[in-house]
Design a protein around this motif. Structure first.
Motif, mmCIF file in Angstrom:
data_model
loop_
_atom_site.group_PDB
_atom_site.id
_atom_site.type_symbol
_atom_site.label_atom_id
_atom_site.label_comp_id
_atom_site.label_asym_id
_atom_site.label_seq_id
_atom_site.Cartn_x
_atom_site.Cartn_y
_atom_site.Cartn_z
ATOM 1 N N LEU A 54 0.818 -1.210 0.000
ATOM 2 C CA LEU A 54 0.000 0.000 0.000
ATOM 3 C C LEU A 54 0.854 1.264 0.000
ATOM 4 O O LEU A 54 0.608 2.194 -0.776
ATOM 5 N N VAL A 55 1.855 1.311 0.859
ATOM 6 C CA VAL A 55 2.712 2.503 0.923
ATOM 7 C C VAL A 55 3.431 2.716 -0.406
ATOM 8 O O VAL A 55 3.450 3.828 -0.942
ATOM 9 N N LEU A 56 4.019 1.651 -0.967
ATOM 10 C CA LEU A 56 4.723 1.787 -2.243
ATOM 11 C C LEU A 56 3.769 2.164 -3.372
ATOM 12 O O LEU A 56 4.110 2.982 -4.240
ATOM 13 N N SER A 57 2.563 1.616 -3.352
ATOM 14 C CA SER A 57 1.568 1.949 -4.381
ATOM 15 C C SER A 57 1.103 3.392 -4.254
ATOM 16 O O SER A 57 0.992 4.111 -5.257
ATOM 17 N N PHE A 58 0.822 3.829 -3.031
ATOM 18 C CA PHE A 58 0.379 5.207 -2.832
ATOM 19 C C PHE A 58 1.468 6.190 -3.251
ATOM 20 O O PHE A 58 1.170 7.234 -3.842
ATOM 21 N N GLU A 59 2.719 5.875 -2.960
ATOM 22 C CA GLU A 59 3.823 6.754 -3.365
ATOM 23 C C GLU A 59 3.938 6.794 -4.888
ATOM 24 O O GLU A 59 4.176 7.856 -5.465
ATOM 25 N N ALA A 60 3.751 5.662 -5.544
ATOM 26 C CA ALA A 60 3.788 5.632 -7.009
ATOM 27 C C ALA A 60 2.639 6.447 -7.602
ATOM 28 O O ALA A 60 2.836 7.202 -8.571
ATOM 29 N N LEU A 92 1.080 10.228 3.192
ATOM 30 C CA LEU A 92 1.322 10.474 4.609
ATOM 31 C C LEU A 92 0.374 9.653 5.483
ATOM 32 O O LEU A 92 0.797 9.026 6.458
ATOM 33 N N VAL A 93 -0.904 9.617 5.130
ATOM 34 C CA VAL A 93 -1.899 8.888 5.928
ATOM 35 C C VAL A 93 -1.561 7.402 5.984
ATOM 36 O O VAL A 93 -1.524 6.799 7.065
ATOM 37 N N ILE A 94 -1.291 6.793 4.829
ATOM 38 C CA ILE A 94 -0.992 5.352 4.830
ATOM 39 C C ILE A 94 0.347 5.067 5.507
ATOM 40 O O ILE A 94 0.500 4.043 6.175
ATOM 41 N N SER A 95 1.301 5.985 5.381
ATOM 42 C CA SER A 95 2.602 5.792 6.028
ATOM 43 C C SER A 95 2.490 5.858 7.546
ATOM 44 O O SER A 95 3.112 5.059 8.255
ATOM 45 N N ILE A 96 1.700 6.800 8.045
ATOM 46 C CA ILE A 96 1.489 6.885 9.499
ATOM 47 C C ILE A 96 0.779 5.631 9.999
ATOM 48 O O ILE A 96 1.174 5.040 11.013
ATOM 49 N N ALA A 97 -0.254 5.203 9.289
ATOM 50 C CA ALA A 97 -0.970 3.985 9.686
ATOM 51 C C ALA A 97 -0.028 2.782 9.676
ATOM 52 O O ALA A 97 -0.033 1.975 10.615
ATOM 53 N N ILE A 100 2.316 2.961 12.715
ATOM 54 C CA ILE A 100 1.632 2.600 13.965
ATOM 55 C C ILE A 100 1.411 1.091 14.029
ATOM 56 O O ILE A 100 1.681 0.448 15.056
ATOM 57 N N ILE A 101 0.928 0.510 12.948
ATOM 58 C CA ILE A 101 0.694 -0.941 12.923
ATOM 59 C C ILE A 101 2.022 -1.684 13.075
ATOM 60 O O ILE A 101 2.104 -2.693 13.780
ATOM 61 N N GLY A 102 3.075 -1.171 12.427
ATOM 62 C CA GLY A 102 4.400 -1.778 12.573
ATOM 63 C C GLY A 102 4.858 -1.773 14.025
ATOM 64 O O GLY A 102 5.401 -2.764 14.519
ATOM 65 N N LEU A 103 4.636 -0.672 14.719
ATOM 66 C CA LEU A 103 5.001 -0.613 16.140
ATOM 67 C C LEU A 103 4.186 -1.611 16.956
ATOM 68 O O LEU A 103 4.725 -2.288 17.833
ATOM 69 N N ILE A 104 2.903 -1.711 16.660
ATOM 70 C CA ILE A 104 2.044 -2.668 17.377
ATOM 71 C C ILE A 104 2.547 -4.093 17.160
ATOM 72 O O ILE A 104 2.549 -4.912 18.083
ATOM 73 N N ILE A 105 3.017 -4.388 15.958
ATOM 74 C CA ILE A 105 3.518 -5.737 15.667
ATOM 75 C C ILE A 105 4.878 -5.970 16.298
ATOM 76 O O ILE A 105 5.115 -7.010 16.921
ATOM 77 N N PHE A 106 5.802 -5.011 16.160
ATOM 78 C CA PHE A 106 7.201 -5.267 16.523
ATOM 79 C C PHE A 106 7.560 -4.971 17.974
ATOM 80 O O PHE A 106 8.484 -5.598 18.509
ATOM 81 N N ILE A 107 6.860 -4.069 18.647
ATOM 82 C CA ILE A 107 7.233 -3.740 20.031
ATOM 83 C C ILE A 107 7.212 -4.963 20.948
ATOM 84 O O ILE A 107 8.151 -5.156 21.728
ATOM 85 N N PRO A 108 6.196 -5.824 20.894
ATOM 86 C CA PRO A 108 6.246 -7.016 21.755
ATOM 87 C C PRO A 108 7.473 -7.906 21.486
ATOM 88 O O PRO A 108 8.035 -8.486 22.420
ATOM 89 N N TYR A 109 7.893 -8.013 20.233
ATOM 90 C CA TYR A 109 9.080 -8.810 19.916
ATOM 91 C C TYR A 109 10.350 -8.147 20.457
ATOM 92 O O TYR A 109 11.261 -8.832 20.915
#
Length: 112
Positions: A54-60, A92-97, A100-109
């Motif tokens: 999504l991020v790469l597509s939105f940037e394109a 910007l919107v998709i990158s922020i989302a 945030i989702i990346g932090l939710i996934i990776f912080i516990p690890y």
């Protein structure tokens, strides 16, 4: 195979001309590496892959909008600026989302 020629040309063009796309691509490589390092789950991989796409597509798409606007006018026009700014907002919107989702996934690890 002819149909792949155009997207490949687009990829080469965006890599050469858009530093933001390159930054997103490098970030994707870091995130994929972290996913491998932490051994994230299948569901987490699905989410990460979708967000990267999504991020790469939105940037394109943002870059394509900028090219079209520049093609239409060389002079400053408020409406052209609004089109470019709005397309940039979508990235910007998709990158922020994604962040945030990346932090939710990776912080516990990270804290394991």
């Amino acid at each position: 195979m002819k149909r792949f020629k155009y997207p490949i040309h687009g990829f080469i063009t965006i890599i050469k001309k858009d530093k933001n796309y390159l930054l997103h691509l490098l970030t994707a490589i870091v995130v994929i590496s972290a996913g491998i390092l932490f051994g994230i789950s299948k569901i987490e991989w699905l989410v990460i892959i979708l967000l990267i796409a999504l991020v790469l597509s939105f940037e394109a798409i943002n870059t394509a909008v900028e090219y079209v606007v520049d093609l239409v006018t060389d002079e400053y026009k408020p409406l052209a600026k609004r089109a470019k700014d709005t397309a940039a907002l979508s990235v910007l919107v998709i990158s922020i989302a994604a962040g945030i989702i990346g932090l939710i996934i990776f912080i516990p690890y990270i804290f394991k």
